[in-house]
Design an enzyme around this catalytic site. Structure first.
Site, PDB file in Angstrom:
ATOM      1  N   GLN A  74       6.891   0.560   6.048  1.00 54.23           N
ATOM      2  CA  GLN A  74       5.860  -0.331   5.502  1.00 54.23           C
ATOM      3  C   GLN A  74       4.952  -0.874   6.620  1.00 54.23           C
ATOM      4  O   GLN A  74       4.518  -2.032   6.586  1.00 54.23           O
ATOM      5  CB  GLN A  74       6.499  -1.483   4.728  1.00 54.23           C
ATOM      6  CG  GLN A  74       6.978  -1.081   3.327  1.00 54.23           C
ATOM      7  CD  GLN A  74       5.823  -0.649   2.421  1.00 54.23           C
ATOM      8  OE1 GLN A  74       4.689  -1.108   2.561  1.00 54.23           O
ATOM      9  NE2 GLN A  74       6.114   0.237   1.480  1.00 54.23           N
ATOM     10  N   SER A  75       4.639  -0.055   7.593  1.00 54.73           N
ATOM     11  CA  SER A  75       3.837  -0.499   8.737  1.00 54.73           C
ATOM     12  C   SER A  75       2.415  -0.887   8.333  1.00 54.73           C
ATOM     13  O   SER A  75       1.666  -0.080   7.775  1.00 54.73           O
ATOM     14  CB  SER A  75       3.781   0.626   9.770  1.00 54.73           C
ATOM     15  OG  SER A  75       2.795   0.358  10.750  1.00 54.73           O
ATOM     16  N   ASN A  76       2.043  -2.122   8.658  1.00 52.57           N
ATOM     17  CA  ASN A  76       0.654  -2.556   8.470  1.00 52.57           C
ATOM     18  C   ASN A  76      -0.252  -1.914   9.513  1.00 52.57           C
ATOM     19  O   ASN A  76      -1.418  -1.640   9.248  1.00 52.57           O
ATOM     20  CB  ASN A  76       0.552  -4.075   8.606  1.00 52.57           C
ATOM     21  CG  ASN A  76       1.439  -4.788   7.623  1.00 52.57           C
ATOM     22  OD1 ASN A  76       1.271  -4.639   6.411  1.00 52.57           O
ATOM     23  ND2 ASN A  76       2.407  -5.550   8.112  1.00 52.57           N
TER      24      ASN A  76
END
Ligand SMILES: *Cc1c(COP(=O)(O)O)cnc(C)c1O
Length: 325
Positions: A74-76
């Site tokens: 879930q890397s921004n």
């Protein structure tokens, strides 16, 4: 110098500096303010957009055609890199930790919509897979610009030195003096940049990073090292030591990306008193730390404190279960 470094325009700047009167009253604590870097404007926004303005300029100057980076599922940072690539006409290849999820949700859904090519590390380490994909892309003839985790190179960190100048103008215009700036700290780029910017602008308050995933001294070492490198890039001779770097690592909870009761409470308080969305991994944890430091009196009721919102709300959708449990 800072303003002479090549830079592409990606972010809506300056981001707003706003008071949080209802949250301040609810906590019976200090006067709280917020810097809205969740509103940098690029496909959901966040702190990586500022760093990418400098990184993409370097990629362009090097003649790259492909941006490659790495992160958690879930890397921004990966999502903002995919958006920056789309806007600037680069291919984007992302290496995400772990196995492909059953549901395309949150940032992963956005990575797909933004046209990034995704690789999962599976049972390999994220870094090993990243190096392998970089090599394969080069072998295939692509001109690769590889962005390390979080965009936290010296060049990326300069963006937050510049952001401190932006804040400094806003503080002057609002005739405001802060006692502390509190924010989520993880791959050291934001933190190193803020520390250097604080020195450049004569900021007198504390720059307090709430660690999201590293023990205190590990993160202090990372930030001091990167701050020294960043100072060099800006032609400053200053050496930063661990003792110059303020980190609180008391809120690591169940570990990286594990949302617990403290994060859930912080997210709910910000949402229901100010209409502001925090994220489950970074800002939710940093805000939980801020709230606890207020409740335990470490941060005094007479202070003025800025929470620097670094973004991340698109990950909320991936945590729907944990948020409504
Ligand atoms: C990456 C990220 C951070 C941490 O920034 P670093 O520069 O890696 O320390 C904080 N908040 C959010 C929402 C992020 O995506």
């Amino acid at each position: 110098m800072l303003t002479e470094l090549p830079r592409v325009s990606l972010a809506h700047l300056p981001t707003p500096l706003e008071p949080l009167p209802r949250l301040s009253a609810a906590l019976g604590g200090p006067q709280l303010f917020i810097k809205r870097d969740d509103q940098t404007g690029l496909a959901g926004g966040g702190n990586k957009t500022r760093k990418l303005e400098f990184l993409l300029a370097e990629a362009r100057n090097q003649g790259a055609d492909t941006l490659l980076t790495v992160g958690a599922p879930q890397s921004n940072h990966c999502r903002q890199t995919a958006a920056a690539a789309a806007k600037s006409g680069f291919r984007c290849v992302l290496v995400l930790g772990g196995h492909p999820p059953a549901d395309l949700t949150g940032n992963i859904l956005l990575d797909h919509l933004l046209g990034a090519e995704l690789h999962y590390a599976g049972n390999e380490t994220r870094e090993a897979k990243f190096q392998a994909v970089v090599a394969a892309e080069k072998a295939a003839g692509h001109r690769v610009y590889a962005v390390p985790l979080g965009g936290s190179t010296a060049l990326g960190a300069t963006a937050y030195a510049l952001a401190m100048h932006e804040l400094s103008h806003q503080l002057r215009a609002q005739d405001l003096t802060l006692d502390r700036i509190v924010f989520a700290s993880s791959s050291a780029g934001t933190h190193a940049g803020l520390v250097i910017g604080a020195g450049m602008t004569g900021f007198g308050g504390e720059i307090l990073g709430i660690s999201v995933d590293h023990p205190r001294d590990a993160l202090r070492g990372m930030v001091a090292h990167l701050a020294t490198q960043t100072a060099q890039l800006l032609s400053q001779a200053q050496q930063y030591r661990m003792s110059d770097i303020h980190v609180n690592a008391d809120y690591l909870g169940g570990g990286y990306a594990v949302m617990g009761a403290a994060e859930r409470e912080a997210i709910t308080l910000f949402a229901q008193h100010e209409g502001i969305l925090l994220d489950p991994v970074y800002t939710g944890r940093a805000a939980a730390g801020l709230i606890d430091l207020i409740r335990t009196g470490v941060i005094g009721a007479d202070e003025k404190v800025l929470f620097w919102h670094t973004g991340g709300a698109p990950a909320l959708w991936a945590y729907a279960h944990a948020l409504t449990a």
